[in-house]
Every structure is written in C-alpha cells, then in structure tokens.
Design a protein around this motif. Structure first.
Motif, PDB file in Angstrom:
ATOM      1  N   SER A   1       7.813 -87.577 -73.600  1.00  0.00           N
ATOM      2  CA  SER A   1       8.978 -88.308 -73.105  1.00  0.00           C
ATOM      3  C   SER A   1       8.966 -89.744 -73.612  1.00  0.00           C
ATOM      4  O   SER A   1       7.910 -90.367 -73.719  1.00  0.00           O
ATOM      5  CB  SER A   1       8.977 -88.318 -71.579  1.00  0.00           C
TER       6      SER A   1
ATOM      7  N   TYR B   1      10.710 -93.537 -72.951  1.00  0.00           N
ATOM      8  CA  TYR B   1      11.376 -94.339 -71.930  1.00  0.00           C
ATOM      9  C   TYR B   1      12.014 -95.571 -72.550  1.00  0.00           C
ATOM     10  O   TYR B   1      11.489 -96.149 -73.500  1.00  0.00           O
ATOM     11  CB  TYR B   1      10.352 -94.781 -70.875  1.00  0.00           C
TER      12      TYR B   1
ATOM     13  N   ALA C   1      13.620 -92.206 -68.627  1.00  0.00           N
ATOM     14  CA  ALA C   1      13.355 -91.259 -69.713  1.00  0.00           C
ATOM     15  C   ALA C   1      14.685 -90.893 -70.358  1.00  0.00           C
ATOM     16  O   ALA C   1      15.543 -90.303 -69.717  1.00  0.00           O
ATOM     17  CB  ALA C   1      12.645 -90.027 -69.180  1.00  0.00           C
TER      18      ALA C   1
ATOM     19  N   TYR D   1      13.009 -87.451 -75.960  1.00  0.00           N
ATOM     20  CA  TYR D   1      11.652 -86.914 -76.068  1.00  0.00           C
ATOM     21  C   TYR D   1      11.418 -86.394 -77.478  1.00  0.00           C
ATOM     22  O   TYR D   1      12.352 -86.032 -78.190  1.00  0.00           O
ATOM     23  CB  TYR D   1      11.396 -85.818 -75.025  1.00  0.00           C
TER      24      TYR D   1
ATOM     25  N   TRP E   1      17.852 -86.679 -73.870  1.00  0.00           N
ATOM     26  CA  TRP E   1      17.491 -85.946 -72.655  1.00  0.00           C
ATOM     27  C   TRP E   1      18.422 -84.755 -72.417  1.00  0.00           C
ATOM     28  O   TRP E   1      18.034 -83.762 -71.817  1.00  0.00           O
ATOM     29  CB  TRP E   1      17.489 -86.891 -71.454  1.00  0.00           C
TER      30      TRP E   1
ATOM     31  N   GLU F   1      11.298 -88.386 -64.047  1.00  0.00           N
ATOM     32  CA  GLU F   1      12.114 -87.717 -65.062  1.00  0.00           C
ATOM     33  C   GLU F   1      13.070 -86.718 -64.422  1.00  0.00           C
ATOM     34  O   GLU F   1      12.701 -85.992 -63.511  1.00  0.00           O
ATOM     35  CB  GLU F   1      11.212 -86.967 -66.054  1.00  0.00           C
TER      36      GLU F   1
END
Length: 144
Positions: free
Chosen positions: A24, A26, A32, A35, A47, A102
């Motif tokens: 992940s 950030y 988050a 990824y 995401w 998350e």
C-alpha cells in the motif's frame, strides 16, 4: 446457512489474497491511495483498481513510468519521489506520518500494454519534504 456462506466466501478471499504481494502507498494525509502489485509485474494500481503506472529497474534505481510512456519519478526504500526529488507517497513503514485504516480495494482493471520507456533522468538529491502534488494526481499524470 448465511454463516456458512459468509465463512466460505471469507476463506476463498483469504486464499486468493494470501499469495498476493501488494504494498500500500499512502499520501501526505496518511490515506492509502494506491498500491504496488508485485504479482502483476510491479504495476501500480489506484485504490479503485485502475492501473496507472509501473516500476522498472534502471541500474540500481527503480523508476516509475506511466502507461503513456512518461517518466514520473523514483521508488526508493518504500518512498515515491517526483522528478524534483520530493516525496509524493510512501509505504506505511517508510513514513513518520500517521496513517489511516485502509478501505477495501476495488477489483483490478485490465493492465494496458507497457510502452517502451525512455532513458531515466539523473536522480536529483532526494529530499525529506513532501511535494505539493497529491499522490493520486502524480500517478494519474502517466495514465494512458
């Protein structure tokens, strides 16, 4: 019966996610936003599951390229740096910022064909300051 179905779906979900190598990323607010999926050839997904960029080894560096072929920045020690060497995003363990819990990830969309990438520019001195560019904007800038 509902409990059985829920348990079955949960165990199937764990089976598929157990082998997944995902890291992940950030943003500066600790959310988050994206990824890296190492099982998908180091593709960076937003995401919601949208593929936006990928990592490519260039000598000792890991460079970030958009699917439009543009060079975006570098990934070093769990931190994403822009062309000016400022931080745009980071893994949870690579930032001192407080991170939020998350959310559930979206289903991954089909990954575009990778373009031929240009020569990576010389890396600037990496800074500890965060860029004004949000992580999502940075990653979407290379989307096809």
């Amino acid at each position: 019966m509902k409990t059985f179905i829920f348990t079955l779906l949960a165990s199937i979900s764990l089976t598929f996610s157990a082998g997944a190598q995902q890291v992940s990323l950030y943003d500066r607010e600790g959310e988050a936003r994206a990824y890296i999926d190492y099982d998908q050839e180091r593709t960076i997904f937003m995401w919601d599951g949208t593929p936006v960029a990928f990592l490519e080894k260039d000598g000792s560096d890991l460079a970030i390229f958009g699917f439009d072929g543009s060079f975006l920045g570098w990934y070093e020690d769990g931190t994403i740096y822009d062309k000016e060497g400022q931080i745009v995003g980071a893994r949870k363990d690579a930032t001192i910022r407080i991170t939020r819990m998350e959310r559930m990830k979206g289903i991954q969309k089909m990954t575009p064909i990778r373009p031929i990438t240009p020569i990576t520019p010389i890396q600037p001195i990496l800074k500890s300051s965060w860029s004004d560019t949000p992580l999502a904007e940075f990653l979407y800038s290379g989307k096809k």
